[in-house]
Scaffold this motif. Structure first.
Motif, mmCIF file in Angstrom:
data_model
loop_
_atom_site.group_PDB
_atom_site.id
_atom_site.type_symbol
_atom_site.label_atom_id
_atom_site.label_comp_id
_atom_site.label_asym_id
_atom_site.label_seq_id
_atom_site.Cartn_x
_atom_site.Cartn_y
_atom_site.Cartn_z
ATOM 1 N N GLN A 16 -1.220 4.023 8.631
ATOM 2 C CA GLN A 16 -0.601 3.884 9.690
ATOM 3 C C GLN A 16 -1.102 2.468 10.427
ATOM 4 O O GLN A 16 -0.265 1.493 10.589
ATOM 5 C CB GLN A 16 -0.264 5.261 10.887
ATOM 6 N N LYS A 17 -2.230 2.460 10.421
ATOM 7 C CA LYS A 17 -2.816 1.286 11.168
ATOM 8 C C LYS A 17 -2.599 0.053 10.124
ATOM 9 O O LYS A 17 -2.383 -1.191 10.973
ATOM 10 C CB LYS A 17 -4.325 1.641 11.470
ATOM 11 N N LEU A 18 -2.891 0.120 9.014
ATOM 12 C CA LEU A 18 -2.478 -1.043 8.170
ATOM 13 C C LEU A 18 -1.076 -1.480 8.049
ATOM 14 O O LEU A 18 -0.847 -2.762 8.076
ATOM 15 C CB LEU A 18 -2.943 -0.742 6.551
ATOM 16 N N GLY A 19 -0.362 -0.449 8.209
ATOM 17 C CA GLY A 19 1.235 -0.881 8.199
ATOM 18 C C GLY A 19 1.727 -1.387 9.576
ATOM 19 O O GLY A 19 2.446 -2.469 9.393
ATOM 20 N N GLU A 20 1.047 -1.249 10.658
ATOM 21 C CA GLU A 20 1.262 -1.891 11.780
ATOM 22 C C GLU A 20 0.714 -3.318 11.923
ATOM 23 O O GLU A 20 1.436 -4.149 12.357
ATOM 24 C CB GLU A 20 0.652 -1.054 13.107
ATOM 25 N N LYS A 21 -0.352 -3.341 10.919
ATOM 26 C CA LYS A 21 -0.725 -4.936 10.834
ATOM 27 C C LYS A 21 -0.038 -5.575 9.852
ATOM 28 O O LYS A 21 0.122 -7.035 9.984
ATOM 29 C CB LYS A 21 -2.311 -4.796 10.489
ATOM 30 N N HIS A 22 0.258 -5.115 8.532
ATOM 31 C CA HIS A 22 0.592 -5.930 7.629
ATOM 32 C C HIS A 22 1.910 -5.600 7.179
ATOM 33 O O HIS A 22 2.606 -6.172 6.117
ATOM 34 C CB HIS A 22 -0.222 -5.441 6.407
ATOM 35 N N GLY A 23 2.882 -4.695 7.680
ATOM 36 C CA GLY A 23 4.059 -4.275 7.451
ATOM 37 C C GLY A 23 4.127 -3.279 6.328
ATOM 38 O O GLY A 23 3.249 -2.564 6.278
ATOM 39 N N ALA A 24 5.256 -3.193 5.403
ATOM 40 C CA ALA A 24 5.426 -2.267 4.492
ATOM 41 C C ALA A 24 4.385 -2.496 3.478
ATOM 42 O O ALA A 24 4.081 -3.633 2.946
ATOM 43 C CB ALA A 24 6.537 -2.278 3.752
ATOM 44 N N LEU A 25 3.591 -1.379 2.698
ATOM 45 C CA LEU A 25 2.643 -1.232 2.247
ATOM 46 C C LEU A 25 3.033 -0.613 0.651
ATOM 47 O O LEU A 25 4.014 -0.153 0.609
ATOM 48 C CB LEU A 25 1.555 -0.521 2.757
ATOM 49 N N VAL A 26 2.007 -0.793 -0.233
ATOM 50 C CA VAL A 26 2.191 -0.263 -1.332
ATOM 51 C C VAL A 26 0.900 -0.169 -1.873
ATOM 52 O O VAL A 26 0.083 -0.921 -1.851
ATOM 53 C CB VAL A 26 3.109 -1.247 -2.445
ATOM 54 N N PHE A 27 0.720 1.136 -2.891
ATOM 55 C CA PHE A 27 -0.450 1.505 -3.472
ATOM 56 C C PHE A 27 -0.557 1.379 -4.829
ATOM 57 O O PHE A 27 0.391 1.608 -5.486
ATOM 58 C CB PHE A 27 -1.089 3.043 -3.134
#
Length: 119
Positions: A16-27
């Motif tokens: 959630q924290k990384l999504g707030e900083k970087h937008g949509a994520l993928v692993f």
């Protein structure tokens, strides 16, 4: 319903924290080389899913992929994404946070394997 991949509460909070900083994520579950076998987190715009990558599910709203050859080794296990202190993959977004994602696993029960085969 059996999940092929899931995340601990600590991992979900970091996602959630990384999504707030970087937008949509993928692993993507790394298969070795420079970063060992680490789950790597990228901005969705900075990662291209390969034609041999297998989608395992979403964690924290982010799709999670693994290379087909790596999947062959881990297909009998549920991947559990966690967070531990330390430096992770040099390209993964959590690096500056002083923590890294870590893959734990457990072998599916016979009942779970049967359910997964029905999907």
């Amino acid at each position: 319903m059996v999940d092929k991949v899931l995340a601990t509460d600590k991992a979900l909070a970091l996602i959630q924290k990384l999504g707030e900083k970087h937008g949509a994520l993928v692993f993507h579950q790394s298969g070795g080389c420079c970063d060992g076998s680490s789950p790597m987190c990228f901005s969705k715009d900075d990662f291209r899913v390969g034609r041999h990558d297998i989608y395992l599910g979403d964690i924290g709203g982010a799709p999670f992929y693994i290379a087909k050859d790596q999947y062959e080794y881990w297909k009998h296990t549920q991947l559990i994404i966690d967070v531990v202190k330390g430096r992770g993959g040099m390209f993964s977004l959590e690096g500056p946070e002083g923590v890294r994602f870590l893959t734990r696993s457990r072998v599916f029960t016979e009942e779970e394997r049967n359910e997964l085969q029905m999907k």
